[in-house]
Design a protein around this motif. Structure first.
Motif, PDB file in Angstrom:
ATOM      1  N   ALA A   1      11.784 -13.146  17.422  1.00 28.03           N
ATOM      2  CA  ALA A   1      12.207 -12.356  18.574  1.00 28.03           C
ATOM      3  C   ALA A   1      13.709 -12.420  18.695  1.00 28.03           C
ATOM      4  N   GLY A   2      14.314 -11.310  19.059  1.00 28.90           N
ATOM      5  CA  GLY A   2      15.747 -11.260  19.245  1.00 28.90           C
ATOM      6  C   GLY A   2      16.534 -11.061  17.963  1.00 28.90           C
ATOM      7  N   ILE A   3      15.852 -10.937  16.848  1.00 26.81           N
ATOM      8  CA  ILE A   3      16.535 -10.717  15.572  1.00 26.81           C
ATOM      9  C   ILE A   3      16.568  -9.228  15.284  1.00 26.81           C
ATOM     10  N   GLU A   4      17.745  -8.733  14.947  1.00 28.76           N
ATOM     11  CA  GLU A   4      17.878  -7.311  14.618  1.00 28.76           C
ATOM     12  C   GLU A   4      18.361  -7.190  13.184  1.00 28.76           C
ATOM     13  N   GLN A   5      17.667  -6.372  12.408  1.00 29.90           N
ATOM     14  CA  GLN A   5      18.044  -6.157  11.020  1.00 29.90           C
ATOM     15  C   GLN A   5      18.199  -4.664  10.772  1.00 29.90           C
ATOM     16  N   SER A   6      18.968  -4.322   9.761  1.00 27.91           N
ATOM     17  CA  SER A   6      19.150  -2.912   9.424  1.00 27.91           C
ATOM     18  C   SER A   6      19.303  -2.797   7.916  1.00 27.91           C
ATOM     19  N   GLY A   7      19.335  -1.577   7.446  1.00 27.50           N
ATOM     20  CA  GLY A   7      19.514  -1.340   6.022  1.00 27.50           C
ATOM     21  C   GLY A   7      18.303  -0.675   5.407  1.00 27.50           C
ATOM     22  N   THR A   8      18.460  -0.250   4.164  1.00 27.64           N
ATOM     23  CA  THR A   8      17.391   0.490   3.503  1.00 27.64           C
ATOM     24  C   THR A   8      16.150  -0.359   3.276  1.00 27.64           C
ATOM     25  N   SER A   9      16.321  -1.667   3.074  1.00 26.33           N
ATOM     26  CA  SER A   9      15.132  -2.504   2.866  1.00 26.33           C
ATOM     27  C   SER A   9      14.298  -2.579   4.136  1.00 26.33           C
ATOM     28  N   GLN A  10      14.914  -2.388   5.283  1.00 22.68           N
ATOM     29  CA  GLN A  10      14.181  -2.360   6.551  1.00 22.68           C
ATOM     30  C   GLN A  10      13.541  -0.996   6.772  1.00 22.68           C
ATOM     31  N   ALA A  11      14.129   0.057   6.255  1.00 26.57           N
ATOM     32  CA  ALA A  11      13.612   1.413   6.450  1.00 26.57           C
ATOM     33  C   ALA A  11      12.454   1.733   5.511  1.00 26.57           C
ATOM     34  N   THR A  12      12.437   1.135   4.341  1.00 29.00           N
ATOM     35  CA  THR A  12      11.447   1.476   3.319  1.00 29.00           C
ATOM     36  C   THR A  12      10.002   1.415   3.793  1.00 29.00           C
ATOM     37  N   PRO A  13       9.547   0.345   4.435  1.00 26.44           N
ATOM     38  CA  PRO A  13       8.140   0.320   4.859  1.00 26.44           C
ATOM     39  C   PRO A  13       7.826   1.369   5.924  1.00 26.44           C
ATOM     40  N   HIS A  14       8.803   1.697   6.754  1.00 28.62           N
ATOM     41  CA  HIS A  14       8.586   2.720   7.776  1.00 28.62           C
ATOM     42  C   HIS A  14       8.423   4.100   7.144  1.00 28.62           C
ATOM     43  N   VAL A  15       9.261   4.398   6.173  1.00 26.11           N
ATOM     44  CA  VAL A  15       9.182   5.689   5.491  1.00 26.11           C
ATOM     45  C   VAL A  15       7.888   5.786   4.694  1.00 26.11           C
ATOM     46  N   ALA A  16       7.539   4.725   3.986  1.00 26.60           N
ATOM     47  CA  ALA A  16       6.293   4.736   3.203  1.00 26.60           C
ATOM     48  C   ALA A  16       5.085   4.942   4.113  1.00 26.60           C
ATOM     49  N   GLY A  17       5.077   4.294   5.247  1.00 24.39           N
ATOM     50  CA  GLY A  17       3.985   4.466   6.196  1.00 24.39           C
ATOM     51  C   GLY A  17       3.925   5.884   6.739  1.00 24.39           C
ATOM     52  N   ALA A  18       5.080   6.464   7.036  1.00 26.12           N
ATOM     53  CA  ALA A  18       5.121   7.838   7.545  1.00 26.12           C
ATOM     54  C   ALA A  18       4.597   8.821   6.500  1.00 26.12           C
ATOM     55  N   VAL A  19       4.972   8.611   5.251  1.00 24.24           N
ATOM     56  CA  VAL A  19       4.475   9.477   4.177  1.00 24.24           C
ATOM     57  C   VAL A  19       2.957   9.353   4.060  1.00 24.24           C
ATOM     58  N   ALA A  20       2.446   8.144   4.172  1.00 26.58           N
ATOM     59  CA  ALA A  20       0.992   7.931   4.087  1.00 26.58           C
ATOM     60  C   ALA A  20       0.265   8.626   5.236  1.00 26.58           C
ATOM     61  N   VAL A  21       0.810   8.547   6.435  1.00 27.10           N
ATOM     62  CA  VAL A  21       0.189   9.217   7.584  1.00 27.10           C
ATOM     63  C   VAL A  21       0.204  10.727   7.381  1.00 27.10           C
ATOM     64  N   LEU A  22       1.334  11.277   6.928  1.00 23.32           N
ATOM     65  CA  LEU A  22       1.404  12.716   6.680  1.00 23.32           C
ATOM     66  C   LEU A  22       0.420  13.144   5.589  1.00 23.32           C
ATOM     67  N   ALA A  23       0.300  12.334   4.546  1.00 25.97           N
ATOM     68  CA  ALA A  23      -0.635  12.649   3.464  1.00 25.97           C
ATOM     69  C   ALA A  23      -2.067  12.663   3.965  1.00 25.97           C
ATOM     70  N   ALA A  24      -2.404  11.708   4.827  1.00 21.80           N
ATOM     71  CA  ALA A  24      -3.757  11.650   5.367  1.00 21.80           C
ATOM     72  C   ALA A  24      -4.023  12.801   6.340  1.00 21.80           C
ATOM     73  N   ALA A  25      -2.993  13.214   7.070  1.00 21.17           N
ATOM     74  CA  ALA A  25      -3.155  14.273   8.066  1.00 21.17           C
ATOM     75  C   ALA A  25      -3.261  15.655   7.438  1.00 21.17           C
ATOM     76  N   ASN A  26      -2.653  15.821   6.266  1.00 21.60           N
ATOM     77  CA  ASN A  26      -2.638  17.135   5.624  1.00 21.60           C
ATOM     78  C   ASN A  26      -2.690  16.945   4.116  1.00 21.60           C
ATOM     79  N   THR A  27      -3.887  16.885   3.573  1.00 17.84           N
ATOM     80  CA  THR A  27      -4.067  16.585   2.151  1.00 17.84           C
ATOM     81  C   THR A  27      -3.572  17.695   1.232  1.00 17.84           C
ATOM     82  N   SER A  28      -3.409  18.896   1.735  1.00 10.56           N
ATOM     83  CA  SER A  28      -2.944  19.998   0.882  1.00 10.56           C
ATOM     84  C   SER A  28      -1.424  20.093   0.824  1.00 10.56           C
ATOM     85  N   GLN A  29      -0.731  19.296   1.609  1.00 12.80           N
ATOM     86  CA  GLN A  29       0.726  19.333   1.652  1.00 12.80           C
ATOM     87  C   GLN A  29       1.302  18.683   0.390  1.00 12.80           C
TER      88      GLN A  29
END
Length: 86
Positions: A1-29
Motif C-alpha cells: 500500500a502506498g507504493i506507486e510504480q510506472s513504466g511499460t512493465s507496469q502497463a503490459t499486464p493491463h494492456v494484455a488484459g484489455a486485449v483479452a477482454v476485447l477478444a472475448a467480447a468480439n471474436t470477429s474483430q
C-alpha cells in the motif's frame, strides 16, 4: 500500500488484459481493430515531461468503440498526472 510504480512493465499486464477482454467480447474483430479501439478511444493525456499526448487505456471506451456495452462498476480517474498511455 502506498507504493506507486510506472513504466511499460507496469502497463503490459493491463494492456494484455484489455486485449483479452476485447477478444472475448468480439471474436470477429481483428487484432488491428482491437489495437485501434484501445489506442484511439480513451481520454487524451499529455506527458508534462516531454509534451507527448496519447490516449489513456480506457477499456469501457474501447468496448464502446467495438460496439459492445461496458457494465463495469469501477470508477475512472482521468486526472492522474502519471497516466498509463499506449
Amino acid at each position: 500500500a502506498g507504493i506507486e510504480q510506472s513504466g511499460t512493465s507496469q502497463a503490459t499486464p493491463h494492456v494484455a488484459g484489455a486485449v483479452a477482454v476485447l477478444a472475448a467480447a468480439n471474436t470477429s474483430q481483428t487484432i488491428d481493430q482491437r489495437q485501434a479501439a484501445i489506442t484511439g478511444s480513451g481520454p487524451s493525456i499529455t506527458d508534462a515531461r516531454n509534451g507527448v499526448t496519447k490516449h489513456r487505456l480506457d477499456l469501457c471506451a474501447a468496448l464502446a468503440a467495438a460496439s459492445r456495452a461496458c457494465t463495469g462498476a469501477g470508477t475512472t480517474n482521468h486526472n492522474r498526472a502519471n497516466a498509463t498511455t499506449l
